[in-house]
Motif scaffolding. Structure first.
Motif, PDB file in Angstrom:
ATOM      1  N   ILE A  63       0.877  -1.165   0.000  1.00  0.00           N
ATOM      2  CA  ILE A  63       0.000   0.000   0.000  1.00  0.00           C
ATOM      3  C   ILE A  63       0.911   1.211   0.000  1.00  0.00           C
ATOM      4  CG2 ILE A  63      -0.224  -0.021   2.526  1.00  0.00           C
ATOM      5  CD1 ILE A  63      -2.991   1.260   2.163  1.00  0.00           C
ATOM      6  N   GLY A  64       0.652   2.139  -0.914  1.00  0.00           N
ATOM      7  CA  GLY A  64       1.548   3.275  -1.007  1.00  0.00           C
ATOM      8  C   GLY A  64       0.958   4.445  -1.750  1.00  0.00           C
ATOM      9  N   THR A  91       0.341  14.832  -8.920  1.00  0.00           N
ATOM     10  CA  THR A  91      -0.750  14.357  -8.072  1.00  0.00           C
ATOM     11  C   THR A  91      -0.351  13.058  -7.396  1.00  0.00           C
ATOM     12  OG1 THR A  91      -2.391  15.351  -9.526  1.00  0.00           O
ATOM     13  CG2 THR A  91      -3.166  13.636  -8.028  1.00  0.00           C
ATOM     14  N   ARG A  92      -0.612  12.989  -6.102  1.00  0.00           N
ATOM     15  CA  ARG A  92      -0.285  11.780  -5.337  1.00  0.00           C
ATOM     16  C   ARG A  92      -1.542  10.942  -5.166  1.00  0.00           C
ATOM     17  NH1 ARG A  92       2.947  15.647  -1.296  1.00  0.00           N
ATOM     18  NH2 ARG A  92       4.812  15.911  -2.592  1.00  0.00           N
ATOM     19  N   VAL A  93      -1.453   9.678  -5.584  1.00  0.00           N
ATOM     20  CA  VAL A  93      -2.612   8.796  -5.611  1.00  0.00           C
ATOM     21  C   VAL A  93      -2.318   7.552  -4.773  1.00  0.00           C
ATOM     22  CG1 VAL A  93      -4.230   7.527  -7.076  1.00  0.00           C
ATOM     23  CG2 VAL A  93      -3.128   9.604  -7.937  1.00  0.00           C
ATOM     24  N   LEU A  94      -3.284   7.152  -3.944  1.00  0.00           N
ATOM     25  CA  LEU A  94      -3.153   5.937  -3.151  1.00  0.00           C
ATOM     26  C   LEU A  94      -3.153   4.722  -4.073  1.00  0.00           C
ATOM     27  CD1 LEU A  94      -3.051   5.188  -0.080  1.00  0.00           C
ATOM     28  CD2 LEU A  94      -5.482   4.633  -0.291  1.00  0.00           C
ATOM     29  N   LYS A  95      -2.295   3.743  -3.751  1.00  0.00           N
ATOM     30  CA  LYS A  95      -2.121   2.587  -4.641  1.00  0.00           C
ATOM     31  C   LYS A  95      -1.995   1.314  -3.815  1.00  0.00           C
ATOM     32  CE  LYS A  95       1.039   0.974  -8.328  1.00  0.00           C
ATOM     33  NZ  LYS A  95       2.276   1.333  -9.087  1.00  0.00           N
ATOM     34  N   PHE A  96      -2.791   0.307  -4.179  1.00  0.00           N
ATOM     35  CA  PHE A  96      -2.706  -1.029  -3.602  1.00  0.00           C
ATOM     36  C   PHE A  96      -2.226  -1.965  -4.702  1.00  0.00           C
ATOM     37  CE2 PHE A  96      -4.627  -5.225  -2.997  1.00  0.00           C
ATOM     38  CZ  PHE A  96      -4.289  -5.528  -1.686  1.00  0.00           C
ATOM     39  N   PRO A 126      -7.965   7.216  -3.722  1.00  0.00           N
ATOM     40  CA  PRO A 126      -8.114   8.667  -3.859  1.00  0.00           C
ATOM     41  C   PRO A 126      -6.775   9.376  -3.986  1.00  0.00           C
ATOM     42  CG  PRO A 126      -8.453   7.997  -1.581  1.00  0.00           C
ATOM     43  CD  PRO A 126      -8.333   6.729  -2.381  1.00  0.00           C
ATOM     44  N   SER A 127      -6.805  10.588  -4.458  1.00  0.00           N
ATOM     45  CA  SER A 127      -5.613  11.428  -4.532  1.00  0.00           C
ATOM     46  C   SER A 127      -5.566  12.344  -3.317  1.00  0.00           C
ATOM     47  CB  SER A 127      -5.613  12.258  -5.815  1.00  0.00           C
ATOM     48  OG  SER A 127      -6.756  13.099  -5.872  1.00  0.00           O
ATOM     49  N   PHE A 128      -4.354  12.814  -2.962  1.00  0.00           N
ATOM     50  CA  PHE A 128      -4.161  13.625  -1.768  1.00  0.00           C
ATOM     51  C   PHE A 128      -3.259  14.814  -2.074  1.00  0.00           C
ATOM     52  CE2 PHE A 128      -4.378   9.186  -0.052  1.00  0.00           C
ATOM     53  CZ  PHE A 128      -5.670   9.277   0.445  1.00  0.00           C
ATOM     54  N   ASP A 129      -3.493  15.917  -1.359  1.00  0.00           N
ATOM     55  CA  ASP A 129      -2.597  17.064  -1.407  1.00  0.00           C
ATOM     56  C   ASP A 129      -1.657  17.092  -0.206  1.00  0.00           C
ATOM     57  OD1 ASP A 129      -3.729  18.011  -3.757  1.00  0.00           O
ATOM     58  OD2 ASP A 129      -5.306  19.090  -2.672  1.00  0.00           O
ATOM     59  N   THR A 130      -1.973  16.280   0.818  1.00  0.00           N
ATOM     60  CA  THR A 130      -1.226  16.318   2.062  1.00  0.00           C
ATOM     61  C   THR A 130       0.214  15.841   1.869  1.00  0.00           C
ATOM     62  OG1 THR A 130      -1.172  15.496   4.341  1.00  0.00           O
ATOM     63  CG2 THR A 130      -1.973  13.999   2.664  1.00  0.00           C
ATOM     64  N   THR A 131       1.094  16.293   2.755  1.00  0.00           N
ATOM     65  CA  THR A 131       2.474  15.803   2.748  1.00  0.00           C
ATOM     66  C   THR A 131       2.712  14.781   3.852  1.00  0.00           C
ATOM     67  OG1 THR A 131       3.194  17.645   4.157  1.00  0.00           O
ATOM     68  CG2 THR A 131       3.374  17.933   1.762  1.00  0.00           C
ATOM     69  N   GLU A 132       1.719  14.583   4.728  1.00  0.00           N
ATOM     70  CA  GLU A 132       1.846  13.586   5.789  1.00  0.00           C
ATOM     71  C   GLU A 132       0.875  12.439   5.539  1.00  0.00           C
ATOM     72  OE1 GLU A 132       1.306  15.574   9.553  1.00  0.00           O
ATOM     73  OE2 GLU A 132       3.476  15.819   9.777  1.00  0.00           O
ATOM     74  N   LEU A 133       1.361  11.215   5.717  1.00  0.00           N
ATOM     75  CA  LEU A 133       0.524  10.048   5.484  1.00  0.00           C
ATOM     76  C   LEU A 133       0.919   8.952   6.471  1.00  0.00           C
ATOM     77  CD1 LEU A 133      -1.596   8.619   3.607  1.00  0.00           C
ATOM     78  CD2 LEU A 133       0.377   7.741   2.330  1.00  0.00           C
ATOM     79  N   TRP A 134      -0.107   8.316   7.039  1.00  0.00           N
ATOM     80  CA  TRP A 134       0.107   7.169   7.918  1.00  0.00           C
ATOM     81  C   TRP A 134      -0.405   5.918   7.200  1.00  0.00           C
ATOM     82  CZ3 TRP A 134      -0.928  11.995   9.413  1.00  0.00           C
ATOM     83  CH2 TRP A 134      -0.270  12.525  10.514  1.00  0.00           C
ATOM     84  N   LEU A 135       0.391   4.881   7.192  1.00  0.00           N
ATOM     85  CA  LEU A 135      -0.006   3.611   6.588  1.00  0.00           C
ATOM     86  C   LEU A 135       0.056   2.524   7.655  1.00  0.00           C
ATOM     87  CD1 LEU A 135       1.928   3.825   3.199  1.00  0.00           C
ATOM     88  CD2 LEU A 135      -0.505   4.296   3.607  1.00  0.00           C
ATOM     89  N   ARG A 136      -0.892   1.603   7.583  1.00  0.00           N
ATOM     90  CA  ARG A 136      -1.011   0.578   8.626  1.00  0.00           C
ATOM     91  C   ARG A 136      -1.246  -0.791   8.017  1.00  0.00           C
ATOM     92  NH1 ARG A 136      -4.700   2.012  13.668  1.00  0.00           N
ATOM     93  NH2 ARG A 136      -2.719   3.048  14.210  1.00  0.00           N
ATOM     94  N   SER A 137      -0.645  -1.787   8.633  1.00  0.00           N
ATOM     95  CA  SER A 137      -0.870  -3.192   8.285  1.00  0.00           C
ATOM     96  C   SER A 137      -1.310  -3.923   9.541  1.00  0.00           C
ATOM     97  CB  SER A 137       0.415  -3.827   7.737  1.00  0.00           C
ATOM     98  OG  SER A 137       0.277  -5.217   7.603  1.00  0.00           O
TER      99      SER A 137
END
Length: 520
Positions: free
Chosen positions: A420-421, A428-433, A443-454
């Protein structure tokens, strides 16, 4: 039956129980191919690392139940050979295989084979390091599972398996400095289907060669632990089975390992779950050893036939030491790589740092040596996954250094992979599985901070989540079944790449791994 030992598997429990007892496995992750020694009241073990860098983990314990990784023998895998480089990465399931650790002449010795490059030796006065630069003792392919031994007269020997030639187990003399094999001295000491995992001991004046073989049991072929015994080093030897193996689902096939004696005179066997197949890989087990008529019995002889059975727990060998919590979290405040981590092959130099931005892991994006091949992405930093009921990994990313065609995120990998990344395209930054190149876009994001969890459970059922604030997490992607391979348990970690150019970076602020008995 000795009431101190439990014969049934305690699913989901492991290690020190806090009441003077322990449950197998003592380490619920991939600490495969162990060997163990005692030096005074301290115990040291090694575990093979195959294609991960740094190579050959060194562990320490005071009670044979609670272990910590204290060093690695091989800091740079490219000293073994060029196929471990970040731009080749051609040693999956190969690399640093099973070895042996011994204390001799006031120093620690580690010997191991790689199946393609040959025999390597290193020494250290302190097992926590530093270890001397690897000595390439023998350039040869097709050998594994070696063990040194020094007899009472000071002469050194090495036992090793030529698996490429019908699994012949050879005995060689060593040079006076312990680093060279005297090739003309080699003799075949034993041969049977799959015979390997050899350890050589001298106990009460008798020579013992521990090994495992592949034998039919209950309609399937499994690894069986055997011992050779003789009054003379070169034999003739007699052979005996040490522990019954009933099948992977029954006893998980303990085989590769080593015998060790405590300061109080008791004997134990440190082993891994030999067959693998479970997502956590080959876990570390501790079994009691009793001696009858000059033969060791591993486990518990429940039916009086002189051969042991697997046990799943018992009284701790040495009381008084607290339960050790495995190091898994990292806030990246240390300037050096912590012991729980391993790179996938040797990372590309000068493209990662703990000091370029203090308190962060900075990963510069590199182009994989083969496009669209996860297993050719350099600088994947990962650690073992554990098979306990409750597992949650959360990583926080600062994306402000990303550029177009860059992708970064959280990953699991064994025989297959799942990520997941965030993938940046045209600003444009887009979430990818991505599950083994089957991709789902989010979805796409404008944020520069992201939390990912497994999050995964006892059965290896994993789900990914993401968050924009670190508090509210949203599930994304399908359930991914964690798995093992090649000869490694599942790995969880962080990755970063650029599909087109050597540009961009990501900063990882922390990597938190919460594990325990809570069910998920």
């Amino acid at each position: 039956m000795n009431k101190d030992y439990v014969l049934l598997s305690n699913e989901g429990k492991w290690g020190d129980q806090g009441d003077g007892t322990y449950v197998n496995p003592v380490l619920p992750g991939d600490y495969c191919d162990p060997d163990v020694i005692s030096v005074g009241e301290d115990y040291y073990a090694i575990s093979s690392t195959l294609h991960c860098s740094p190579g050959m983990a060194v562990l320490h314990s005071k009670d044979l139940v609670n272990w910590n990784v204290i060093s690695h023998v091989v800091e740079d895998l490219t000293v073994i050979g060029p196929e471990y480089r970040h731009d080749r990465m051609n040693r999956y399931a190969r690399g640093v295989w099973a070895g042996a650790i011994r204390f001799h002449d006031h120093q620690f010795w580690v010997y191991f084979f790689t199946p393609d490059e040959g025999l390597f030796v290193s020494t250290a006065t302190d097992p926590a390091g530093p270890w001397e630069s690897l000595y390439h003792s023998w350039e040869i392919a097709g050998w594994d599972d070696c063990c040194p031994f020094w007899d009472d007269d000071g002469q050194g020997y090495l036992v090793a398996t030529n698996f490429a030639d019908n699994y012949n187990i050879y005995l060689f003399k060593l040079s006076d400095d312990g680093k060279q094999i005297l090739h003309d001295s080699g003799v075949v000491i034993h041969q049977y289907k799959g015979s390997e995992a050899s350890k050589l001991y001298k106990i009460n004046g008798l020579y013992y060669i521990f090994h495992s073989e592949v034998r039919p049991r209950n309609g399937e072929e499994v690894r069986v632990v055997m011992m050779l015994r003789s009054e003379h080093l070169y034999g003739p030897y007699e052979e005996k089975e040490l522990i019954h193996t009933h099948g992977v689902e029954v006893d998980r096939e303990p085989n590769q390992g080593g015998l060790v004696q405590t300061a109080s005179g008791e004997w134990y066997f440190i082993s891994h779950q030999g067959a693998g197949g479970y997502f956590e890989g080959r876990t570390l087990h501790l079994l009691p050893v009793t001696w009858v008529d000059g033969w060791p019995i591993i486990g518990e002889d429940t039916d009086g036939d002189g051969v042991g059975e697997m046990v799943w727990g018992g009284k701790k060998p040495i009381q008084g030491y607290p339960k050790t919590i495995l190091t898994v979290n990292d806030d990246f405040n240390s300037p050096v790589l912590q012991s729980q981590w391993g790179w996938n092959h040797q990372p590309k130099a000068d493209t990662w740092s703990f000091t370029e931005r203090r308190g962060y892991l900075r990963l510069h994006a590199c182009v994989p040596s083969e496009k669209n091949d996860f297993f050719k992405i350099s600088n994947i930093l990962s650690q073992r996954t554990y098979r306990v009921p409750h597992n949650v990994v959360t990583a926080k990313y600062d994306l402000s250094g990303m550029v177009d065609d860059q992708e970064t995120g959280l990953c699991h990998f064994g025989q297959t992979y799942c990520t997941i990344g965030i993938h940046q395209q045209e600003g444009t930054r887009v979430l990818k599985f991505n599950h083994s190149n089957t991709i789902e876009w989010g979805p796409s994001f404008d944020t520069t901070e992201l939390w990912l969890r497994s999050t995964w459970n006892l059965y290896g059922e994993n789900r990914y989540e993401y968050s924009l604030d670190g508090e509210n997490f949203i599930s994304f992607g399908e359930v991914y079944p964690l798995g093992w391979g090649p000869y490694r348990g599942d790995r969880v970690g962080v990755y970063n790449l650029n599909h087109e150019r050597e540009q961009g970076y990501v900063d990882v602020e922390y990597f938190n791994y919460e594990s325990g008995d809570k069910k998920v």
